[in-house]
Structures are given as C-alpha cells and as structure tokens.
Scaffold this motif. Structure first.
Motif, PDB file in Angstrom:
ATOM      1  N   ARG A 204     -58.550  20.720  72.270  1.00  0.00           N
ATOM      2  CA  ARG A 204     -57.696  20.154  71.357  1.00  0.00           C
ATOM      3  C   ARG A 204     -57.590  20.879  70.057  1.00  0.00           C
ATOM      4  O   ARG A 204     -56.624  20.512  69.377  1.00  0.00           O
ATOM      5  N   LYS A 205     -57.974  21.969  69.905  1.00  0.00           N
ATOM      6  CA  LYS A 205     -58.106  22.732  68.744  1.00  0.00           C
ATOM      7  C   LYS A 205     -57.219  24.106  69.190  1.00  0.00           C
ATOM      8  O   LYS A 205     -57.025  24.852  68.179  1.00  0.00           O
TER       9      LYS A 205
ATOM     10  N   GLY B  86     -54.291  18.707  69.138  1.00  0.00           N
ATOM     11  CA  GLY B  86     -54.854  17.458  69.322  1.00  0.00           C
ATOM     12  C   GLY B  86     -54.835  16.959  70.869  1.00  0.00           C
ATOM     13  O   GLY B  86     -55.549  15.908  71.270  1.00  0.00           O
TER      14      GLY B  86
END
Length: 215
Positions: free
Chosen positions: A185-186, A96
C-alpha cells in the motif's frame, strides 16, 4: 716367477675382484634404497563427474523479494504507463492500494495461463484494496490483438502499456514474460515473479493475502 707364487697371486686377485663386485652391488643397493625412501609419494587424482539428472532446471520460480525505497527522479519518471483508453497513469496514483503489475503479451502461453488467475484475484480481493494492472509489452503488432485476447478470456482487470522507462526499470535485466510484481500500500515492491506455473500461482496469492492485511 715360480708357479706357486703365480697361483697365489691369481687367487688373491680373484678374491679382491669378488670383494669389489660385492661392494659395488651393496653400494648400488644402498643408493637405490635411499632414493626409494626419499621419493615423493604417488599422487592420486580422483575423477570428478559433472552431476547429471533427468529433470531440467526450472526457469519460472519466484525471484527473491525486492524492496524499492529510492525516490530519485529517474525512478519516479519510470512509474508511468498508459491505459487502453489512452489515459495517462502512474503507480503513485494508486498509493493506499495493493497493486499487481503484470508485464505480458498475447503470444505468450504462460501469460494466457496467468491472466484468468489474475482476474480471479481481482474479483476475490478487490474489495480489500487490490488492483491488478496488466501492461502489454508485445510491441506495436500485439496491440491490436489485446481487445480480442481480453474478450476471449473475459478479463475485467485494468490493461495498458508501460512507458519505455518503466519497462527498462523492471525488466532491464530479464526480458522473459510474464513478470508479475506485487506492490504494498506504500508503493514498495514486496514480490517479483518471473514466469508462471502452479507454484508461482500459489506464491502470488499468498503474497496478496499478506499485503491486503497490512497497512
């Protein structure tokens, strides 16, 4: 034999000898002409010179982007590191967020040049989800120097030490430092830089700007 006949025979013999000599010369000339016509053309070898210049090759250019999609247990076990306060952590804890993972050492001049820039990036993009983590790979003798290094440069971003498996995973093919990886973010690697200079600085910031805008 009469003198007249002898003279005629001698003249005929001389004439025959001359014709034979001329014939041999003509035959020799024809053979030489044929040999010349059938001979292979001469081979021209061009000289090839190694390019040279006064500028040394650069070794700190960004490496091509790398994307990691593997979820194997070996890859997952190589995501672990330890913070300076001995708290264990792993990259998946920060899904995230956009993560900069920097491998460095106090004795590395480019690392010293890069550290203030990393701190500035943390301050500039931290509220957009950026987290900078500096992992020291200088060995046991370098660890006692980390506190003074960070204090001298007034570094505020997260510091720690990578697990050996993490070092092998990301630096197994190239042990030069600093090495700076950008994760989206992943948790996927979107950029991997080896070394540090002004070009890397600009490319790193562009990568951060792009990553913090993505979901």
């Amino acid at each position: 034999m009469r003198n007249g006949e002898f003279v005629r025979m001698q003249s005929a013999f001389s004439s025959c000898a001359r014709r034979s000599t001329i014939g041999l010369v003509i035959i020799s000339f024809l053979l030489l002409f044929a040999a010349c016509n059938n001979a292979p053309a001469p081979v021209v070898v061009s000289e090839t010179k190694t390019p040279s210049g006064n500028t040394l090759p650069r070794t700190s250019l960004p490496m091509p982007p790398t994307t990691t999609t593997s979820s194997s247990s070996s890859t997952a076990s190589a995501q672990n590191f330890t913070l300076l306060n001995d708290q264990p952590a792993k990259l998946s804890d920060y899904l995230g967020k956009v993560v900069i993972l920097d491998f460095w050492a106090t004795f590395c001049p480019p690392c010293r040049d890069e550290a203030p820039h990393l701190d500035a990036l943390q301050k500039r993009y931290g509220n957009q989800g950026l987290l900078v983590i500096g992992l020291n790979v200088g060995g046991p003798d370098d660890r006692p120097l980390i506190a003074d290094f960070a204090k001298g440069l007034n570094l505020k971003y997260t510091l720690g030490f990578p697990a050996p498996e993490m070092t092998d995973l990301y630096m197994g093919n190239d042990d030069r430092i600093p090495q700076t990886l950008v994760f989206d973010r992943k948790g996927r690697i979107v950029e991997h830089f080896v070394g540090y200079d002004q070009d890397v600085s600009a490319e790193l910031e562009r990568a951060i700007q792009k990553a913090v805008k993505s979901e």
